[in-house]
Scaffold this motif. Structure first.
Motif, PDB file in Angstrom:
ATOM      1  N   HIS A   5       3.151  10.269   5.889  1.00 50.55           N
ATOM      2  CA  HIS A   5       1.749   9.946   5.637  1.00 50.55           C
ATOM      3  C   HIS A   5       1.415   8.655   6.382  1.00 50.55           C
ATOM      4  O   HIS A   5       2.101   7.645   6.210  1.00 50.55           O
ATOM      5  CB  HIS A   5       1.496   9.753   4.141  1.00 50.55           C
ATOM      6  N   GLU A  55      -6.350   6.577  -0.307  1.00 46.93           N
ATOM      7  CA  GLU A  55      -6.193   5.317   0.430  1.00 46.93           C
ATOM      8  C   GLU A  55      -6.752   4.145  -0.376  1.00 46.93           C
ATOM      9  O   GLU A  55      -6.151   3.076  -0.451  1.00 46.93           O
ATOM     10  CB  GLU A  55      -6.917   5.393   1.782  1.00 46.93           C
ATOM     11  N   HIS A 103       1.543   4.554  -2.776  1.00 49.58           N
ATOM     12  CA  HIS A 103       1.661   6.014  -2.637  1.00 49.58           C
ATOM     13  C   HIS A 103       2.941   6.530  -3.301  1.00 49.58           C
ATOM     14  O   HIS A 103       3.007   7.653  -3.770  1.00 49.58           O
ATOM     15  CB  HIS A 103       1.684   6.415  -1.154  1.00 49.58           C
ATOM     16  N   HIS A 131       0.843  -1.206   0.000  1.00 54.83           N
ATOM     17  CA  HIS A 131       0.000   0.000   0.000  1.00 54.83           C
ATOM     18  C   HIS A 131       0.885   1.266   0.000  1.00 54.83           C
ATOM     19  O   HIS A 131       0.667   2.195  -0.778  1.00 54.83           O
ATOM     20  CB  HIS A 131      -0.915  -0.048   1.237  1.00 54.83           C
ATOM     21  N   GLU A 132       1.902   1.277   0.850  1.00 48.20           N
ATOM     22  CA  GLU A 132       2.798   2.447   0.901  1.00 48.20           C
ATOM     23  C   GLU A 132       3.568   2.586  -0.416  1.00 48.20           C
ATOM     24  O   GLU A 132       3.807   3.706  -0.883  1.00 48.20           O
ATOM     25  CB  GLU A 132       3.773   2.354   2.074  1.00 48.20           C
ATOM     26  N   SER A 149      -1.106   5.502   7.150  1.00 47.64           N
ATOM     27  CA  SER A 149      -2.204   4.742   6.545  1.00 47.64           C
ATOM     28  C   SER A 149      -2.862   3.905   7.630  1.00 47.64           C
ATOM     29  O   SER A 149      -2.189   3.301   8.459  1.00 47.64           O
ATOM     30  CB  SER A 149      -1.669   3.830   5.445  1.00 47.64           C
TER      31      SER A 149
END
Ligand SMILES: [Zn+2]
Length: 280
Positions: free
Chosen positions: A104, A117, A86, A82-83, A106
């Motif tokens: 940031h 997100e 970004h 997920h990171e 999450s």
């Protein structure tokens, strides 16, 4: 921008990353991808409630930290992916770090209401479960919860993330529902289920029907009993208002450390036939 366009953009970014980093067969390793991109990955030193991971930026250097609050490798791999989303999806870093440096956080809630997100989740999902691989693997496993467990093992992903992706590929009427003790948290439907006319959508906060195996499993857990799995049958309208009378298989699994329950409902009967003659 619509959710579908956001999803397409995230999937295209994930496909590019897999190609550039020569990763094609599962389990995909998000840690190696990060290291190849010179992103330093480590465990969060101070644990903040509800934060699954974060992306940090100092000048042109990036770092990822992830929480170890849940002993679930699939969840950690998803958080790192997920990171990476970004970092790799065009425009995210500029928007998350509008002032240059920063952090940031999450929250690790699947089905988040925040657009960036959600897009990073789409990226993580298609990075760890590449479409061509997942699309083939789904045909080699049983339909329903057992198949999802098998796929989670193969792709090294959490049961919830796998189940959500599974609903996207399923060609039968099927829904994935995550609930807490008494109410629905979110529900993801297969295209085939969505196509039923008059079907009201299950929403966050909707109470669970008492006749479902999900309610019964949650009751037993609340009473302090150990109950990890329960299978049964339910009616489609136990879950969806205005649904036609269709009997569905219901398979329910308690999600260990999360305090939540994963439910899969489906039927492999032909939908057109069921809708044409509900008595059959
Ligand atoms: Zn995020």
């Amino acid at each position: 921008m619509s959710d579908k366009l956001d999803q397409n953009e995230a999937e295209a970014a994930a496909a590019r990353v897999l190609k550039d980093h020569c990763q094609s067969s599962p389990p995909i390793d998000p840690f190696t991808i990060a290291s190849d991109a010179h992103i330093h990955v480590c465990v969060m030193q101070t644990q903040e409630s509800g934060v699954a991971g974060c992306l940090l930026r100092v000048g042109n250097e990036f770092g990822i930290q992830y929480s170890r609050s849940l002993p679930n490798e699939g969840f950690i791999r998803f958080t790192v992916a997920h990171e990476l989303g970004h970092y790799f999806i065009p425009g995210h870093a500029e928007r998350l770090f509008a002032n240059g440096d920063g952090m940031h956080k999450s929250r690790g809630e699947l089905a988040s209401s925040d657009r960036l997100e959600r897009q990073a989740d789409f990226f993580a999902s298609s990075l760890l479960m590449p479409a061509d691989q997942f699309g083939k693997a789904i045909w080699r496993v049983d339909l329903g919860l057992d198949g999802i467990v098998h796929l989670a093992d193969l792709f090294g992903t959490s049961l919830t993330a796998t189940a959500i992706n599974y609903a996207k590929y399923a060609d039968v009427p099927l829904a994935i529902i995550v609930s807490n003790a008494k109410a629905i948290e979110y529900c993801i439907m297969s295209e085939s289920l969505k196509s039923i006319p008059s079907l009201g959508w299950a929403k966050k906060g909707d109470p669970l029907s008492r006749t479902t195996a999900t309610y019964q499993l949650n009751e037993r857990v609340t009473a302090g009993e150990r109950c990890d799995r329960r299978d049964g049958v339910c009616d489609l309208d136990d879950w969806f208002e205005g649904a036609p009378e269709v009997e569905m298989t219901e398979e329910v699994l308690r999600l260990g450390g999360y305090g939540k329950t994963l439910t899969v409902i489906y039927t492999d009967e032909d939908l057109d036939e069921l809708l044409a003659d509900p008595d059959e």
